[in-house]
Design an enzyme around this catalytic site. Structure first.
Site, PDB file in Angstrom:
ATOM      1  N   LYS A  13      54.177  49.335  53.002  1.00 56.86           N
ATOM      2  CA  LYS A  13      55.409  48.796  53.605  1.00 56.86           C
ATOM      3  C   LYS A  13      56.551  49.823  53.507  1.00 56.86           C
ATOM      4  CE  LYS A  13      55.405  45.251  50.750  1.00 56.86           C
ATOM      5  NZ  LYS A  13      54.178  45.518  49.965  1.00 56.86           N
ATOM      6  N   ARG A  90      58.942  36.558  50.538  1.00 58.80           N
ATOM      7  CA  ARG A  90      57.687  36.529  49.789  1.00 58.80           C
ATOM      8  C   ARG A  90      57.242  35.112  49.465  1.00 58.80           C
ATOM      9  NH1 ARG A  90      58.320  42.020  47.513  1.00 58.80           N
ATOM     10  NH2 ARG A  90      56.446  42.519  46.350  1.00 58.80           N
ATOM     11  N   ARG A 129      50.900  56.597  42.698  1.00 57.40           N
ATOM     12  CA  ARG A 129      52.184  56.768  43.389  1.00 57.40           C
ATOM     13  C   ARG A 129      53.261  57.369  42.474  1.00 57.40           C
ATOM     14  NH1 ARG A 129      54.836  51.511  45.995  1.00 57.40           N
ATOM     15  NH2 ARG A 129      54.453  50.670  43.915  1.00 57.40           N
ATOM     16  N   ARG A 163      56.988  54.176  38.709  1.00 59.10           N
ATOM     17  CA  ARG A 163      57.522  52.839  38.441  1.00 59.10           C
ATOM     18  C   ARG A 163      56.825  52.209  37.233  1.00 59.10           C
ATOM     19  NH1 ARG A 163      57.602  49.803  44.227  1.00 59.10           N
ATOM     20  NH2 ARG A 163      56.839  48.116  42.906  1.00 59.10           N
ATOM     21  N   ARG A 174      50.507  41.299  40.564  1.00 61.01           N
ATOM     22  CA  ARG A 174      51.307  41.323  41.808  1.00 61.01           C
ATOM     23  C   ARG A 174      50.434  40.909  42.999  1.00 61.01           C
ATOM     24  NH1 ARG A 174      53.345  47.283  41.019  1.00 61.01           N
ATOM     25  NH2 ARG A 174      53.843  47.216  43.227  1.00 61.01           N
TER      26      ARG A 174
END
Ligand code: AP5
Length: 219
Positions: A13, A90, A129, A163, A174
């Site tokens: 996203k 969400r 990431r 993160r 998640r």
């Protein structure tokens, strides 16, 4: 043009939002980025969100609804030709709230783009990431490395960060949250003929091309 980008953690996203900003001048509204900023500044919202985010749980609806309302109001009139809602809504309550927020401002949704992905591959994407600590440009240990090792492509900074919620256990929570609370809002938009689907497992440039084809020529 106002677009929702929908997909589980790591679906791409944020990556595709950057493309849409560059190609179409849209304005990205990422509730994840807003909440991380609130944590950095130790605001009351940040203090409320920190533990929930680190556990991979959703932050309460009223918190994110208020963040989005404030950003819509802060944006200049006709901001960049529209908004990309990244990571919001969400839950069904957030989807209903967004409709009301847009209607109050004389706006509407044009597309809800679902990035179709294989969840197992996403664990690999997320745990690899990292991003530039200065400008926020996103990278990946295997799929998107800086062109010059150790230097950000955009601002040449040598500082990168990861993160705290990008570990396997939190990613799985998640994803479970996405399946339980977010995927069920798709029918809400399907009933209005707004949902478009893109193969999010294709390489980044191909996903961009598919999005461009789906949204029509820029401008
Ligand atoms: P948020 O920040 O929204 O995180 P997320 O939805 O979990 O999504 P990610 O940012 O992890 O993934 P992405 O789809 O943007 O993937 P990306 O493009 O970076 O939310 C974090 C937390 O905040 C939530 O858990 C919750 O606690 C809270 N929160 C936020 N919004 C909320 C809301 N509305 N309500 C309640 N709580 C909320 O890509 C991932 C990696 O893969 C990158 O390294 C990228 O380079 C790579 N990549 C991307 N596309 C491809 C591709 N096609 N091929 C190969 N690699 C790719």
């Amino acid at each position: 043009m106002n677009i929702i980008l929908l997909g589980p953690p790591g679906a791409g996203k944020g990556t595709q939002a950057q493309h849409l900003i560059a190609a179409r001048g849209l304005v990205q509204l990422s509730t994840g980025d807003m909440l991380r900023e609130a944590i950095r500044s130790a605001s009351p919202v940040g203090l409320r969100a920190k533990a929930l985010m680190e556990a991979g749980a959703l932050v309460p609806d009223e918190v994110v609804n208020e963040l989005i309302a404030a950003r819509l109001d802060a944006a200049p009139a006709g901001a960049g030709g529209g908004f990309i809602f990244d990571g919001y809504p969400r839950t069904e309550a957030q989807a209903v709230s967004l409709d009301a927020l847009l209607a109050e401002r004389g706006m509407k949704l044009d597309h809800v783009v679902e990035l179709l992905v294989d969840e197992e591959a996403l664990v690999d994407r997320i745990t690899g990431r990292f991003s530039c600590a200065m400008c926020g440009e996103g990278y990946h240990d295997r799929y998107k490395l800086p062109k010059v090792a150790g230097r950000c492509d955009v601002c040449a900074s040598a500082e990168f960060k990861r993160r705290p919620d990008d570990n396997e256990a939190t990613v799985r929570t998640r994803m479970a949250e996405y399946r339980a609370k977010t995927a069920p809002i798709l029918p809400y938009y399907e009933a209005r003929g707004l949902v478009r689907r893109v193969d999010g497992m294709a390489p980044i440039a191909e996903v961009q091309r598919a999005l461009d084809a789906l949204l029509g020529e820029a401008g």
